[in-house]
Scaffold this active site. Structure first.
Site, short mmCIF file in Angstrom:
data_model
loop_
_atom_site.label_atom_id
_atom_site.label_comp_id
_atom_site.label_asym_id
_atom_site.label_seq_id
_atom_site.Cartn_x
_atom_site.Cartn_y
_atom_site.Cartn_z
N VAL A 501 32.27 41.22 46.00
CA VAL A 501 33.37 42.12 46.36
C VAL A 501 32.87 43.56 46.44
O VAL A 501 31.96 43.97 45.73
CB VAL A 501 34.52 42.00 45.34
CG1 VAL A 501 34.15 42.64 44.00
CG2 VAL A 501 35.79 42.63 45.87
N GLU A 502 33.46 44.33 47.35
CA GLU A 502 33.10 45.72 47.60
C GLU A 502 31.62 45.88 47.96
O GLU A 502 30.96 46.85 47.60
CB GLU A 502 33.45 46.60 46.39
CG GLU A 502 34.95 46.70 46.16
CD GLU A 502 35.31 47.67 45.05
OE1 GLU A 502 34.41 48.36 44.56
OE2 GLU A 502 36.49 47.73 44.69
N GLY A 503 31.10 44.90 48.68
CA GLY A 503 29.70 44.95 49.11
C GLY A 503 28.84 44.02 48.30
O GLY A 503 28.85 44.05 47.08
#
Length: 832
Positions: A501-503
């Site tokens: 998540v988030e990269g």
């Protein structure tokens, strides 16, 4: 002999000047004084003075006379630099400028100001936040049956959804004036951490609207009208938000999104309206299946100049807000990630919204990427460290308790050195995560740190991965059988969510930490780049000249400091404290200086190619990350008074960090792309090789001993459990374990004697009951002690059991008949 002494004195003098980093005028003045003194005492004659004047005096004169220096040296370098420096697009520039640099910059620059760290105040929970943690959050956790959530419903029950909405869990970051709770970043972190120890699904459901979501974007960038329209509904739970960023072919490189918004005019209700025609295809959007409003990232185009600037067609990434029931929006289907939180795709075809749907209004057209980068930075500093810390501290207590309760070969498995290897890592990582989480969340309360939150997202979630793996190994078969008794499997299964998540972590480590950190944290590089891009050549040259020679002095100083501290074992570095942590401060300063020089030399020798040497930059990023995390441990140690438990845990953590720093430097030097540079790098980073091998077996055993005997009512125990949910009762997955562990601590003294008597034949019997009867008859135990052991043995056995089910229940867990047969509640309310 005199010449040797003079030479040694001069070497010592100039080494001291370079080590201290004196300015060029001071260096020049000292040199003039030295030459004059040598001439006065007869060491230098007229010829010697003339030679020195030519070889040293002329260069120093050029360096000090700025117009001459600029004309003879800097102008040519500046011209070359302007040509080779790649153009910086507006998106890249916004990403670099987004957020703030903070304490990580001190660790990057080679001479950390420890006073700044010591003076920094960690955020404390307000009375309101503490009450919310102790009451509303505690109640929410008690309402959740994670087996029901993950296996039976694959969703949170309706009453849990209602409780989350009506009690402000979606409104922690929304200011009070808009009906929100207005909690600090640290307060949000504690709430998310506590929920995560009960249910990852519930934690993700709560954390997303409080990190990257419409609420945060509206709070920071929304117009007054937008805030008044949307924030009260978000605060009350009437509106459920999601944010649509990631697309089918767009993951970490969000700037390549194909989604568009075309400025146009449409007739709506008989009136001509200026607005946007949106076309988008998004996926991985948390809360999308149940959201009532959405934030959307897209590329804005204005081919007809309707926004008032006929010269601009492509505005770039922009963010807008719209209701999910807007015509043309397709929403509601679900992805099925490792955890069962709501997540799904969103598509839109020719979705028309008014122009004031742009967050911040038309003036913010094309400003969306900076908004997103800054909000992502804050979210990384709150939510993911909270999840990781909750896992670390939860596994700390759970795995230690299980390691005492579970016995094999006549002893507690926690006594086996092989088990302690994993158990010690759990304990050490949990302590690191708690200190890192506290410092980082407090930082978010003061600024918007971008680099530090990226590094902590990566390292915190990787530590969480290791913690869960070690916990599963220690629990063995007890951890892999799914069911209401299992408190490990859901976290193990959902782990990849936090990693990606988030990269994705791979991208975060190899591209973001050092790629952004080297430019933002360096005192000169970004300013030099700006000077090179200055359209006014002369103005840019003047600024570049000033920066360049300051940069050269900085780099020389860090090289000298790094080498000097390296060969002296950091003994010349100053520590701000005089306690068990003193040497660690010194070694961190030494490695900070080495990092500063290695980063400079890498940028100087590789230039723009460093961006493509991801392994090289990632290793320097690892050094910076461990410097920051180690400093967070030192901060936590000082704040918490340096208890015996803190000393053992902090020593383990710092030995680990220094070992990882040296390993990162070793691999960086060994694999540096330019072989001729490797000896120089090694001379500064590791002049005497690697000295730190990580925590010793005895240090690890000392930590494990504290874990196996920790009590929650001690100051250290309270700090490690204040934001955890610990279930109560024998029907609760963690409750039955902790009830048994607490009972073991009560009976430990005479239970150990009982087991020893059985082992040596002093107590006879084939079963525990007959053995207890024999022990009482021989007066080795009192009747009361025997009763307590009976009770503990019942609890112990219950902890070791695993779940089993009928095939009917597994085929249809919602069948009322099958549920009754399994003893599961028959009344299931499925969320709409």
């Amino acid at each position: 002999m005199t010449a040797v002494i003079v030479a040694l004195v001069l070497v010592g003098l100039y080494w001291t000047l370079l080590y201290r980093g004196v300015s060029l005028p001071v260096f020049t003045g000292v040199t003039v004084a030295v030459v004059a003194a040598l001439w006065a005492v007869g060491v230098l004659g007229p010829i010697g003075v003339a030679v020195v004047a030519v070889l040293i005096g002329v260069p120093l004169a050029i360096f000090n006379i700025v117009p001459l220096r600029r004309a003879l040296m800097t102008k040519r370098l500046y011209g070359v630099f302007r040509k080779i420096l790649p153009e910086m697009g507006p998106t890249e520039k916004e990403a670099l400028e987004a957020g703030d640099v903070w304490w990580e910059a001190e660790m990057f620059r080679g001479r950390p100001d420890w006073k700044q760290l010591h003076d920094f105040q960690l955020t404390k929970l307000t009375a309101e936040e503490q009450s919310f943690l102790d009451n509303e959050t505690e109640q929410l956790c008690a309402m959740i049956d994670d087996w029901q959530v993950n296996f039976e419903l694959k969703d949170l029950p309706e009453d849990v959804w209602d409780y989350i909405r009506s009690n402000g869990f979606f409104a922690m970051l929304i200011p009070k004036e808009h009906g929100g709770l207005g909690f600090s970043a640290y307060g949000q972190s504690c709430v998310v951490a506590k929920i995560a120890t009960r249910s990852l699904t519930a934690a993700v459901t709560v954390m997303v609207p409080n990190s990257l979501g419409p609420g945060e974007l509206l709070t920071h960038y929304g117009t007054k009208e937008q805030q008044e329209k949307w924030l009260p509904g978000l605060a009350s739970g009437k509106e459920l938000p999601c944010f649509a960023l990631t697309g089918v072919e767009v993951g970490s490189d969000a700037t390549k999104m194909p989604d568009t918004g075309i400025v146009c005019k449409r007739t709506v209700d008989g009136e001509e309206v200026l607005g946007l025609s949106l076309n988008f295809n998004k996926r991985y959007i948390t809360l999308a299946p149940v959201a009532t409003m959405m934030g959307l990232a897209f590329k804005l185009k204005d081919p007809d100049g309707l926004l008032g600037d006929p010269e601009t067609v492509d505005y770039g990434i922009t963010c807008a807000l719209l209701a999910t029931d807007t015509p043309g929006v397709k929403i509601g289907r679900r992805h099925f990630p490792g955890a069962t939180f709501m997540n799904g795709p969103i598509q839109g075809e020719d979705v028309f919204v008014p122009i004031d749907s742009i967050i911040g209004g038309p003036d913010k057209a094309g400003k969306g990427w900076r908004m997103l980068v800054e909000c992502l930075s804050a979210g990384r500093g709150i939510s993911l460290p909270a999840l990781s810390t909750a896992t670390g501290k939860g596994m700390y207590g759970i795995t230690a308790a299980y390691s005492r309760i579970r016995r094999q070969f006549g002893t507690e498995i926690g006594n086996f050195e092989g088990v302690q290897e994993g158990l010690g890592v759990i304990g050490g990582y949990a302590y690191i995560l708690e200190n890192v989480r506290n410092l980082t969340a407090s930082g978010v309360d003061h600024c918007t740190p971008s680099v530090v939150t990226a590094m902590i997202k990566y390292h915190a979630t990787e530590m969480m991965r290791t913690i869960i793996n070690h916990s599963m190994d220690i629990h063995s078969g007890r951890g892999i059988i799914m069911g209401p008794r299992n408190y490990l499997a859901a976290a193990y299964q959902a782990l990849p969510v936090a990693i990606t998540v988030e990269g994705a972590n791979i991208m975060t480590r190899s591209l973001m930490v050092f790629g952004q950190g080297a430019i933002r944290c360096h005192p000169y590089v970004y300013s030099e780049m700006e000077a090179a891009h200055n359209p006014d050549f002369n103005a840019g040259l003047q600024e570049f000249d000033r920066l360049l020679f300051s940069h050269i002095g900085y780099s020389i100083n860090r090289a000298v400091r790094g080498f000097t501290l390296g060969i002296t074992g950091a003994r010349l570095a100053k520590s701000p404290v005089n306690n068990a942590m003193s040497d660690y401060y010194r070694h961190l300063e030494r490695f900070s200086a080495a990092l500063a020089f290695c980063a400079d030399l890498s940028m100087g020798t590789l230039g723009g190619a460093l961006k493509l040497k991801e392994s090289t930059s990632a290793r320097l990023g690892d050094v910076l990350s461990h410097l920051y995390m180690a400093s967070a441990t030192l901060k936590g140690f000082e704040v918490n008074g340096g208890t015996d438990e803190d000393k053992v845990h902090a020593t383990w953590a710092l030995e680990y960090h220094l070992h990882e720093i040296e390993n990162a430097f070793h691999e960086f030097v060994r694999n540096y792309p330019i072989k001729a540079v490797r000896p120089v790098l090694k001379l500064i980073a590791l002049p005497s090789g690697r000295r730190f091998s990580g925590p010793t077996d005895s240090q690890n055993a000392a930590l494990c001993d504290m874990m196996l005997n920790m009590k929650l009512d001690t100051p250290f125990g309270k700090r490690m459990s204040y934001d955890l949910y610990i279930g109560r009762g024998e029907n609760d997955p963690t409750g039955r374990l902790m009830t048994a562990f607490e009972k073991l601590q009560e009976v430990d003294s005479f239970y150990s004697e009982f087991l020893r008597g059985v082992k040596h034949g002093e107590i006879e019997g084939e079963t525990v009951e007959t053995q207890l009867q024999d022990a009482v008859s021989k007066q080795l135990l009192s009747a009361d002690q025997a009763d307590q052991i009976r009770e503990y043995d019942r609890l112990r056995y219950d902890v070791l059991l695993t779940d089993d089910f009928s095939k009917e229940y597994l085929a249809n867990p919602l069948s009322e008949q099958a549920r009754r047969a399994e003893g599961r509640p028959a009344d299931l309310r499925i969320a709409s």
